[in-house]
Every structure is written in structure tokens, then in C-alpha cells.
Design a protein around this motif. Structure first.
Motif, PDB file in Angstrom:
ATOM      1  N   THR A 167      -6.044   5.095   8.307  1.00 22.91           N
ATOM      2  CA  THR A 167      -6.761   6.012   7.428  1.00 22.91           C
ATOM      3  C   THR A 167      -7.928   6.657   8.160  1.00 22.91           C
ATOM      4  N   SER A 168      -8.062   6.344   9.449  1.00 24.42           N
ATOM      5  CA  SER A 168      -9.158   6.909  10.225  1.00 24.42           C
ATOM      6  C   SER A 168      -9.063   8.425  10.251  1.00 24.42           C
ATOM      7  N   PHE A 169     -10.205   9.069  10.209  1.00 21.34           N
ATOM      8  CA  PHE A 169     -10.222  10.530  10.228  1.00 21.34           C
ATOM      9  C   PHE A 169      -9.966  11.009  11.643  1.00 21.34           C
ATOM     10  N   GLY A 170      -8.948  11.859  11.785  1.00 19.67           N
ATOM     11  CA  GLY A 170      -8.648  12.395  13.106  1.00 19.67           C
ATOM     12  C   GLY A 170      -7.307  13.084  13.117  1.00 19.67           C
ATOM     13  N   THR A 171      -6.914  13.542  14.281  1.00 18.24           N
ATOM     14  CA  THR A 171      -5.659  14.273  14.427  1.00 18.24           C
ATOM     15  C   THR A 171      -4.513  13.328  14.797  1.00 18.24           C
ATOM     16  N   VAL A 172      -3.310  13.841  14.674  1.00 24.57           N
ATOM     17  CA  VAL A 172      -2.156  13.036  15.080  1.00 24.57           C
ATOM     18  C   VAL A 172      -2.197  12.778  16.576  1.00 24.57           C
ATOM     19  N   HIS A 173      -2.713  13.740  17.311  1.00 25.14           N
ATOM     20  CA  HIS A 173      -2.870  13.543  18.754  1.00 25.14           C
ATOM     21  C   HIS A 173      -3.825  12.385  19.029  1.00 25.14           C
ATOM     22  N   SER A 174      -4.936  12.380  18.309  1.00 30.36           N
ATOM     23  CA  SER A 174      -5.919  11.310  18.497  1.00 30.36           C
ATOM     24  C   SER A 174      -5.319   9.947  18.209  1.00 30.36           C
ATOM     25  N   MET A 175      -4.513   9.874  17.168  1.00 32.18           N
ATOM     26  CA  MET A 175      -3.898   8.588  16.824  1.00 32.18           C
ATOM     27  C   MET A 175      -2.988   8.121  17.944  1.00 32.18           C
ATOM     28  N   CYS A 176      -2.177   9.024  18.450  1.00 34.01           N
ATOM     29  CA  CYS A 176      -1.177   8.628  19.433  1.00 34.01           C
ATOM     30  C   CYS A 176      -1.774   8.297  20.799  1.00 34.01           C
ATOM     31  N   VAL A 177      -2.898   8.879  21.117  1.00 32.30           N
ATOM     32  CA  VAL A 177      -3.494   8.580  22.424  1.00 32.30           C
ATOM     33  C   VAL A 177      -4.482   7.413  22.328  1.00 32.30           C
ATOM     34  N   GLY A 178      -4.542   6.778  21.168  1.00 25.99           N
ATOM     35  CA  GLY A 178      -5.356   5.576  21.034  1.00 25.99           C
ATOM     36  C   GLY A 178      -6.813   5.807  20.724  1.00 25.99           C
ATOM     37  N   ALA A 179      -7.135   6.996  20.253  1.00 18.77           N
ATOM     38  CA  ALA A 179      -8.534   7.311  19.965  1.00 18.77           C
ATOM     39  C   ALA A 179      -8.960   6.927  18.552  1.00 18.77           C
ATOM     40  N   PHE A 201       0.856  -1.188   0.000  1.00 17.08           N
ATOM     41  CA  PHE A 201       0.000   0.000   0.000  1.00 17.08           C
ATOM     42  C   PHE A 201       0.891   1.236   0.000  1.00 17.08           C
ATOM     43  N   SER A 202       0.278   2.368  -0.308  1.00 16.51           N
ATOM     44  CA  SER A 202       0.988   3.639  -0.276  1.00 16.51           C
ATOM     45  C   SER A 202       0.644   4.365   1.013  1.00 16.51           C
ATOM     46  N   ILE A 203       1.673   4.879   1.698  1.00 14.97           N
ATOM     47  CA  ILE A 203       1.417   5.554   2.971  1.00 14.97           C
ATOM     48  C   ILE A 203       0.847   6.959   2.779  1.00 14.97           C
ATOM     49  N   ASP A 204       0.735   7.399   1.523  1.00 15.61           N
ATOM     50  CA  ASP A 204       0.271   8.770   1.256  1.00 15.61           C
ATOM     51  C   ASP A 204      -1.022   9.106   1.967  1.00 15.61           C
ATOM     52  N   ASP A 205      -1.913   8.133   2.073  1.00 19.95           N
ATOM     53  CA  ASP A 205      -3.239   8.393   2.624  1.00 19.95           C
ATOM     54  C   ASP A 205      -3.370   7.983   4.081  1.00 19.95           C
ATOM     55  N   TYR A 206      -2.247   7.762   4.740  1.00 26.00           N
ATOM     56  CA  TYR A 206      -2.263   7.259   6.110  1.00 26.00           C
ATOM     57  C   TYR A 206      -1.572   8.209   7.071  1.00 26.00           C
ATOM     58  N   LEU A 207      -2.161   8.363   8.244  1.00 28.65           N
ATOM     59  CA  LEU A 207      -1.416   8.878   9.376  1.00 28.65           C
ATOM     60  C   LEU A 207      -0.454   7.769   9.803  1.00 28.65           C
ATOM     61  N   ILE A 208       0.739   8.177  10.213  1.00 25.64           N
ATOM     62  CA  ILE A 208       1.739   7.213  10.668  1.00 25.64           C
ATOM     63  C   ILE A 208       2.105   7.529  12.115  1.00 25.64           C
ATOM     64  N   GLY A 209       2.265   6.491  12.908  1.00 25.63           N
ATOM     65  CA  GLY A 209       2.638   6.689  14.292  1.00 25.63           C
ATOM     66  C   GLY A 209       3.652   5.661  14.757  1.00 25.63           C
ATOM     67  N   TRP A 210       4.375   6.044  15.802  1.00 24.48           N
ATOM     68  CA  TRP A 210       5.295   5.123  16.467  1.00 24.48           C
ATOM     69  C   TRP A 210       4.789   4.883  17.884  1.00 24.48           C
ATOM     70  N   PHE A 211       4.759   3.628  18.265  1.00 25.01           N
ATOM     71  CA  PHE A 211       4.305   3.211  19.576  1.00 25.01           C
ATOM     72  C   PHE A 211       5.381   2.326  20.197  1.00 25.01           C
ATOM     73  N   ARG A 212       5.309   2.156  21.491  1.00 24.69           N
ATOM     74  CA  ARG A 212       6.217   1.218  22.138  1.00 24.69           C
ATOM     75  C   ARG A 212       5.490   0.504  23.271  1.00 24.69           C
ATOM     76  N   GLN A 213       6.024  -0.649  23.613  1.00 22.81           N
ATOM     77  CA  GLN A 213       5.490  -1.397  24.739  1.00 22.81           C
ATOM     78  C   GLN A 213       6.627  -2.090  25.460  1.00 22.81           C
ATOM     79  N   ALA A 214       6.760  -1.757  26.729  1.00 26.13           N
ATOM     80  CA  ALA A 214       7.753  -2.382  27.583  1.00 26.13           C
ATOM     81  C   ALA A 214       7.097  -3.539  28.330  1.00 26.13           C
TER      82      ALA A 214
END
Length: 128
Positions: A100-112, A27-40
Motif C-alpha cells: 500500500t506504499s505510495f509510489g509507482t509500479v517502477h518503484s515497487m519493482c526496483v525495491g524502492a 484483505f482486498s487487493i483493491d488498495d494494493y500495488l501488486i508485483g511479481w518477483f523471483r529469486q534464483a
């Protein structure tokens, strides 16, 4: 097959740096928000940094603000996380994600937002 593959993890001393890469395929990332997550181990997954489709909007968690830098190269279908001044508490599995969910980068990172694709992760160990 839609796939994200992380690379660049490893063992680094406190104060050191690593650059994680995330390669997208199928797929092409053009239409995607991208995020980095971690889990310890024993901890919940944490959203570290997220970037908008064209890279204009960025979000950083307080835990990495000023130390980590997120970027993306849509032409190469890649995303990156530059990690500087690493601390032992940064030790975790690191994952990139796309939505591709509609929302902000903040929303993506906080799991919304629902995440469409998660990579399998790369381990970062910060230890002397």
C-alpha cells in the motif's frame, strides 16, 4: 491473516509457457500495488513486473519484457503472471507481493517501496 498464495509453477521445456496465479486472502487487493518477483539460487531477488491498483500502469523488467504479461482481477482478489517463451535462466522461485506504499509500479519493482505482504513462492523450472 493477510496472505498471498502463489500457484501454477512447475517444470516446463524451453520455449514453453506457464501461468502463475496469486490468490489473496484476509484483505482486498483493491488498495494494493501488486508485483511479481523471483529469486534464483545464489542470486538476488529480482522484480519482474508490477501493476497498479486498477491495472492501468504496468512495469516490466528488461529480462521479461515482451515475454511476460501481468494482470489482476480485483473482483476475484487474484493476480496473474503469464510467462511465455520461457528460458532456462527463468528458473527460480516466483513470488507475488503487495504494497500500500505510495509510489509507482517502477518503484515497487526496483525495491524502492516497502512490501506489506510476500507470498511463499512457487518454483518454476525451465529445462529440457
Amino acid at each position: 491473516q493477510l496472505q498471498l498464495v502463489e500457484s501454477g509453477g512447475g517444470l516446463v521445456q524451453p520455449g514453453g509457457s506457464l501461468r502463475l496465479s496469486c490468490a489473496a486472502s484476509g484483505f482486498s487487493i483493491d488498495d494494493y500495488l501488486i508485483g511479481w518477483f523471483r529469486q534464483a539460487p545464489g542470486k538476488e531477488r529480482e522484480g519482474l513486473s508490477c501493476i497498479s491498483k486498477r491495472g492501468y500502469n504496468l512495469y516490466y523488467a528488461d529480462s521479461v519484457q515482451g515475454r511476460f504479461i501481468i494482470s489482476r482481477d480485483n473482483a476475484k482478489n487474484m493476480a496473474y503472471l503469464q510467462m511465455n517463451n520461457l528460458k532456462p535462466e527463468d528458473t527460480a522461485d516466483y513470488y507475488c507481493a503487495a504494497t500500500t506504499s505510495f509510489g509507482t509500479v517502477h518503484s515497487m519493482c526496483v525495491g524502492a517501496l516497502d512490501i506489506d505482504i510476500f507470498g511463499k513462492g512457487t518454483l518454476v523450472t525451465v529445462s529440457s
